[in-house]
Design a protein around this motif. Structure first.
Motif, PDB file in Angstrom:
ATOM      1  N   LYS A  41     -51.583  25.011  17.017  1.00  0.00           N
ATOM      2  CA  LYS A  41     -52.703  24.827  16.095  1.00  0.00           C
ATOM      3  C   LYS A  41     -53.088  23.362  15.925  1.00  0.00           C
ATOM      4  CE  LYS A  41     -51.641  29.077  13.604  1.00  0.00           C
ATOM      5  NZ  LYS A  41     -52.414  29.828  14.620  1.00  0.00           N
ATOM      6  N   VAL A  42     -52.172  22.472  16.272  1.00  0.00           N
ATOM      7  CA  VAL A  42     -52.426  21.036  16.102  1.00  0.00           C
ATOM      8  C   VAL A  42     -52.171  20.306  17.411  1.00  0.00           C
ATOM      9  CG1 VAL A  42     -51.829  18.969  14.776  1.00  0.00           C
ATOM     10  CG2 VAL A  42     -51.536  21.225  13.748  1.00  0.00           C
ATOM     11  N   ASP A  43     -53.074  19.420  17.772  1.00  0.00           N
ATOM     12  CA  ASP A  43     -52.840  18.557  18.923  1.00  0.00           C
ATOM     13  C   ASP A  43     -52.939  17.109  18.481  1.00  0.00           C
ATOM     14  OD1 ASP A  43     -52.625  17.950  21.848  1.00  0.00           O
ATOM     15  OD2 ASP A  43     -54.532  16.975  21.401  1.00  0.00           O
ATOM     16  N   SER A  44     -52.021  16.282  18.987  1.00  0.00           N
ATOM     17  CA  SER A  44     -52.060  14.854  18.661  1.00  0.00           C
ATOM     18  C   SER A  44     -51.991  14.037  19.952  1.00  0.00           C
ATOM     19  CB  SER A  44     -50.911  14.492  17.705  1.00  0.00           C
ATOM     20  OG  SER A  44     -51.007  13.136  17.317  1.00  0.00           O
ATOM     21  N   THR A  45     -52.723  14.518  20.966  1.00  0.00           N
ATOM     22  CA  THR A  45     -52.732  13.840  22.266  1.00  0.00           C
ATOM     23  C   THR A  45     -53.769  12.722  22.311  1.00  0.00           C
ATOM     24  OG1 THR A  45     -51.942  15.786  23.454  1.00  0.00           O
ATOM     25  CG2 THR A  45     -53.198  14.181  24.731  1.00  0.00           C
ATOM     26  N   LYS A  46     -54.881  12.940  21.624  1.00  0.00           N
ATOM     27  CA  LYS A  46     -55.913  11.892  21.615  1.00  0.00           C
ATOM     28  C   LYS A  46     -55.354  10.696  20.846  1.00  0.00           C
ATOM     29  CE  LYS A  46     -59.064  14.757  23.285  1.00  0.00           C
ATOM     30  NZ  LYS A  46     -59.342  14.744  24.737  1.00  0.00           N
ATOM     31  N   ALA A  47     -55.674   9.498  21.336  1.00  0.00           N
ATOM     32  CA  ALA A  47     -55.064   8.323  20.722  1.00  0.00           C
ATOM     33  C   ALA A  47     -56.054   7.167  20.672  1.00  0.00           C
ATOM     34  CB  ALA A  47     -53.823   7.906  21.506  1.00  0.00           C
ATOM     35  N   ARG A  48     -56.029   6.467  19.568  1.00  0.00           N
ATOM     36  CA  ARG A  48     -56.932   5.318  19.416  1.00  0.00           C
ATOM     37  C   ARG A  48     -56.689   4.277  20.494  1.00  0.00           C
ATOM     38  NH1 ARG A  48     -60.266   5.505  15.370  1.00  0.00           N
ATOM     39  NH2 ARG A  48     -59.782   7.043  13.792  1.00  0.00           N
ATOM     40  N   HIS A  49     -55.401   4.020  20.789  1.00  0.00           N
ATOM     41  CA  HIS A  49     -55.107   2.989  21.786  1.00  0.00           C
ATOM     42  C   HIS A  49     -55.445   3.459  23.200  1.00  0.00           C
ATOM     43  CE1 HIS A  49     -51.385   5.316  21.394  1.00  0.00           C
ATOM     44  NE2 HIS A  49     -51.141   4.997  22.650  1.00  0.00           N
ATOM     45  N   LYS A  50     -55.854   4.727  23.340  1.00  0.00           N
ATOM     46  CA  LYS A  50     -56.324   5.210  24.646  1.00  0.00           C
ATOM     47  C   LYS A  50     -57.836   5.400  24.621  1.00  0.00           C
ATOM     48  CE  LYS A  50     -52.338   5.655  26.761  1.00  0.00           C
ATOM     49  NZ  LYS A  50     -51.975   5.179  28.092  1.00  0.00           N
ATOM     50  N   GLY A  51     -58.464   4.828  23.618  1.00  0.00           N
ATOM     51  CA  GLY A  51     -59.922   4.824  23.614  1.00  0.00           C
ATOM     52  C   GLY A  51     -60.586   5.918  22.789  1.00  0.00           C
ATOM     53  N   TRP A  52     -59.801   6.792  22.158  1.00  0.00           N
ATOM     54  CA  TRP A  52     -60.393   7.843  21.324  1.00  0.00           C
ATOM     55  C   TRP A  52     -60.899   7.214  20.031  1.00  0.00           C
ATOM     56  CZ3 TRP A  52     -61.981  12.697  21.898  1.00  0.00           C
ATOM     57  CH2 TRP A  52     -62.128  13.514  20.786  1.00  0.00           C
ATOM     58  N   ARG A  53     -62.158   7.398  19.720  1.00  0.00           N
ATOM     59  CA  ARG A  53     -62.736   6.696  18.580  1.00  0.00           C
ATOM     60  C   ARG A  53     -63.050   7.593  17.387  1.00  0.00           C
ATOM     61  NH1 ARG A  53     -60.426   3.360  19.636  1.00  0.00           N
ATOM     62  NH2 ARG A  53     -60.800   1.587  20.990  1.00  0.00           N
ATOM     63  N   ARG A  54     -62.773   8.891  17.517  1.00  0.00           N
ATOM     64  CA  ARG A  54     -63.101   9.781  16.416  1.00  0.00           C
ATOM     65  C   ARG A  54     -61.859  10.073  15.577  1.00  0.00           C
ATOM     66  NH1 ARG A  54     -66.751  14.155  19.539  1.00  0.00           N
ATOM     67  NH2 ARG A  54     -67.415  14.726  17.445  1.00  0.00           N
TER      68      ARG A  54
END
Ligand SMILES: [Zn+2]
Length: 242
Positions: free
Chosen positions: A127-140
């Motif tokens: 139900k939860v994903d925490s793969t997106k990362a700010r230091h990898k360019g994810w801005r949302r």
């Protein structure tokens, strides 16, 4: 209002794929869990299926006293696997991990997970994903994405290994909810023959920095949560707002 802080740990072999040792689990992780429990804080421990098989006591402890999540089967790069193979591996990881507690949270190894594979996660009960990362360019920020709640990681673990005086300013500036990433191997002295990001700032001092980070946020009225608790609160808020 105080910030929400989530301490997440990717539980894997030591600095994959550069080492094959398990000292993070043998020496590091028990100390980390002791520290969190001393503060009555629950962390999110995202295990690979293999490490949970090898260290069932740690997986059980994570499932009982913290949150147990998934970090793949054996730290594979999902973006390099065909969809069928990705699903087979995730299913196997989920079967292993479920013996130690209910698993709903996921982070892909190396922050690599194709968008078109999210359907597999939803199908397997994540139900939860925490793969997106700010230091990898994810801005949302936090958002619903492909049927899961995306709770992006705030920062690379290199920041939390800097001398305390240097990292302090980062913690002040990070926006809530803050999702930190740690690894068990950061809490043991990693050999200098490996590449620098495998050993920089690792060792006993890392545990002291984690203690300082916890004290810093507690002193500022932060609330520590697991990914699951955050998900549950998000759902509750959504229902109230209709
Ligand atoms: Zn990893």
């Amino acid at each position: 209002m105080g910030k929400i802080v989530m301490l997440t740990f990717d539980v894997e072999q030591d600095c994959p794929p550069f080492a094959e040792t398990r000292r993070g689990m043998e020496e590091g992780l028990p100390r980390v869990m002791d520290l969190l429990e001393e503060f009555e804080i629950r962390g999110t421990f995202l295990f690979t299926g293999r490490i949970a098989e090898e260290f069932p006591e740690l997986a059980r402890r994570a499932g009982k006293k913290h949150e147990l999540g998934c970090h793949g089967l054996e730290h594979e790069r999902f973006d390099r696997l065909p969809q069928g193979e990705a699903e087979r591996r995730l299913r196997e990881a989920m079967e292993t991990l479920s013996q130690f507690g209910e698993v709903i949270s996921f982070r892909a190894p190396n922050f690599q997970f194709p968008d078109e594979y999210y359907g597999i996660l939803a199908k397997l009960g994540f139900k939860v994903d925490s793969t997106k990362a700010r230091h990898k360019g994810w801005r949302r920020g936090v958002m619903e994405l492909h049927g899961l709640l995306e709770v992006p990681a705030t920062t690379t673990s290199i920041v939390t290994r800097l001398p305390w005086a240097l990292q302090r300013g980062f913690h002040r500036r990070f926006e809530s909810p803050i999702v930190y990433i740690f690894h068990p191997w950061e809490f043991v002295d990693m050999p200098k023959r490996l590449r620098p990001d495998c050993w920089f700032g690792t060792g006993r001092g890392a545990l002291e920095k984690l203690r300082k980070l916890i004290e810093f946020h507690l002193g500022n009225g932060a609330r520590f949560m697991t990914l699951r608790e955050f998900y549950e609160e998000y759902q509750k808020l959504k229902r109230t707002r209709g």
